[in-house]
Design a protein around this motif. Sequence first.
Motif, PDB file in Angstrom:
ATOM      1  N   VAL A   2       0.859  -1.173   0.000  1.00  0.00           N
ATOM      2  CA  VAL A   2       0.000   0.000   0.000  1.00  0.00           C
ATOM      3  C   VAL A   2       0.903   1.233   0.000  1.00  0.00           C
ATOM      4  N   THR A   3       0.739   2.088  -1.013  1.00  0.00           N
ATOM      5  CA  THR A   3       1.580   3.282  -1.105  1.00  0.00           C
ATOM      6  C   THR A   3       0.834   4.572  -0.784  1.00  0.00           C
ATOM      7  N   HIS A   4      -0.499   4.508  -0.794  1.00  0.00           N
ATOM      8  CA  HIS A   4      -1.290   5.699  -0.472  1.00  0.00           C
ATOM      9  C   HIS A   4      -2.657   5.250   0.036  1.00  0.00           C
ATOM     10  N   VAL A   5      -3.126   5.902   1.089  1.00  0.00           N
ATOM     11  CA  VAL A   5      -4.456   5.611   1.615  1.00  0.00           C
ATOM     12  C   VAL A   5      -5.272   6.892   1.558  1.00  0.00           C
ATOM     13  N   GLY A   6      -6.400   6.823   0.866  1.00  0.00           N
ATOM     14  CA  GLY A   6      -7.314   7.950   0.791  1.00  0.00           C
ATOM     15  C   GLY A   6      -8.525   7.681   1.657  1.00  0.00           C
ATOM     16  N   GLU A   7      -9.543   8.503   1.503  1.00  0.00           N
ATOM     17  CA  GLU A   7     -10.740   8.351   2.319  1.00  0.00           C
ATOM     18  C   GLU A   7     -11.523   7.080   1.964  1.00  0.00           C
ATOM     19  N   TYR A   8     -11.623   6.777   0.657  1.00  0.00           N
ATOM     20  CA  TYR A   8     -12.415   5.635   0.215  1.00  0.00           C
ATOM     21  C   TYR A   8     -11.612   4.577  -0.540  1.00  0.00           C
ATOM     22  N   SER A   9     -10.405   4.929  -0.939  1.00  0.00           N
ATOM     23  CA  SER A   9      -9.603   3.988  -1.718  1.00  0.00           C
ATOM     24  C   SER A   9      -8.129   4.114  -1.336  1.00  0.00           C
ATOM     25  N   CYS A  10      -7.352   3.190  -1.837  1.00  0.00           N
ATOM     26  CA  CYS A  10      -5.914   3.253  -1.606  1.00  0.00           C
ATOM     27  C   CYS A  10      -5.199   2.800  -2.871  1.00  0.00           C
ATOM     28  N   THR A  11      -3.919   3.129  -2.949  1.00  0.00           N
ATOM     29  CA  THR A  11      -3.109   2.751  -4.089  1.00  0.00           C
ATOM     30  C   THR A  11      -2.183   1.617  -3.672  1.00  0.00           C
ATOM     31  N   LEU A  12      -2.175   0.570  -4.477  1.00  0.00           N
ATOM     32  CA  LEU A  12      -1.323  -0.580  -4.232  1.00  0.00           C
ATOM     33  C   LEU A  12      -0.240  -0.634  -5.294  1.00  0.00           C
ATOM     34  N   GLN A  13       0.977  -0.941  -4.872  1.00  0.00           N
ATOM     35  CA  GLN A  13       2.071  -1.156  -5.801  1.00  0.00           C
ATOM     36  C   GLN A  13       2.322  -2.655  -5.857  1.00  0.00           C
ATOM     37  N   THR A  14       2.230  -3.222  -7.046  1.00  0.00           N
ATOM     38  CA  THR A  14       2.477  -4.642  -7.224  1.00  0.00           C
ATOM     39  C   THR A  14       3.610  -4.820  -8.223  1.00  0.00           C
ATOM     40  N   ASP A  16       3.515  -5.820 -11.168  1.00  0.00           N
ATOM     41  CA  ASP A  16       3.190  -5.477 -12.553  1.00  0.00           C
ATOM     42  C   ASP A  16       2.508  -4.124 -12.724  1.00  0.00           C
ATOM     43  N   GLY A  17       2.491  -3.300 -11.685  1.00  0.00           N
ATOM     44  CA  GLY A  17       1.922  -1.968 -11.828  1.00  0.00           C
ATOM     45  C   GLY A  17       1.310  -1.452 -10.541  1.00  0.00           C
ATOM     46  N   ASP A  18       0.693  -0.294 -10.640  1.00  0.00           N
ATOM     47  CA  ASP A  18       0.023   0.342  -9.512  1.00  0.00           C
ATOM     48  C   ASP A  18      -1.484   0.299  -9.759  1.00  0.00           C
ATOM     49  N   TYR A  19      -2.220   0.031  -8.691  1.00  0.00           N
ATOM     50  CA  TYR A  19      -3.673  -0.102  -8.796  1.00  0.00           C
ATOM     51  C   TYR A  19      -4.348   0.682  -7.690  1.00  0.00           C
ATOM     52  N   THR A  20      -5.509   1.239  -7.992  1.00  0.00           N
ATOM     53  CA  THR A  20      -6.330   1.911  -6.991  1.00  0.00           C
ATOM     54  C   THR A  20      -7.514   0.999  -6.689  1.00  0.00           C
ATOM     55  N   VAL A  21      -7.713   0.717  -5.411  1.00  0.00           N
ATOM     56  CA  VAL A  21      -8.790  -0.192  -5.005  1.00  0.00           C
ATOM     57  C   VAL A  21      -9.556   0.409  -3.829  1.00  0.00           C
ATOM     58  N   LYS A  22     -10.781  -0.032  -3.681  1.00  0.00           N
ATOM     59  CA  LYS A  22     -11.574   0.389  -2.532  1.00  0.00           C
ATOM     60  C   LYS A  22     -10.998  -0.251  -1.273  1.00  0.00           C
ATOM     61  N   ILE A  23     -10.986   0.495  -0.198  1.00  0.00           N
ATOM     62  CA  ILE A  23     -10.406   0.026   1.057  1.00  0.00           C
ATOM     63  C   ILE A  23     -11.068  -1.264   1.529  1.00  0.00           C
ATOM     64  N   GLU A  24     -12.380  -1.372   1.367  1.00  0.00           N
ATOM     65  CA  GLU A  24     -13.068  -2.558   1.860  1.00  0.00           C
ATOM     66  C   GLU A  24     -12.695  -3.820   1.078  1.00  0.00           C
ATOM     67  N   ARG A  25     -12.012  -3.673  -0.055  1.00  0.00           N
ATOM     68  CA  ARG A  25     -11.579  -4.830  -0.850  1.00  0.00           C
ATOM     69  C   ARG A  25     -10.271  -5.433  -0.343  1.00  0.00           C
TER      70      ARG A  25
END
Length: 97
Positions: A2-14, A16-25
């Motif tokens: 996890v590289t960034h946490v927002g109010e409803y989503s966060c950014t994941l670094q994997t 093969d790339g970076d992804y934005t996902v909902k926190i509840e996921r």
Amino acid sequence: MVTHVGEYSCTLQTWDGDYTVKIERLKSLELLDEDCRFMQQLCVRLRQLHQVASRDSSVDWLLQGLGKQAKPYLSSLQAKLLAAVEREYKIEWRQQK
């Protein structure tokens, strides 16, 4: 990672790339600090291999398998395979403490 946490989503670094996902996921792996460092280092190593433009397609199989790693260690065979591929593409890896 996890590289960034927002109010409803966060950014994941994997690998093969970076992804934005909902926190509840997200599901916590509840790792110790040392285990988190291992997973971060593994991600860096896999990203370096993923960036090799001329890589063999079998490397993608290895990346996909190791990229789904949920445990904070590699088996002896996994470690040997990863090291062999890194040597093949002249990627030097020095474990960080």
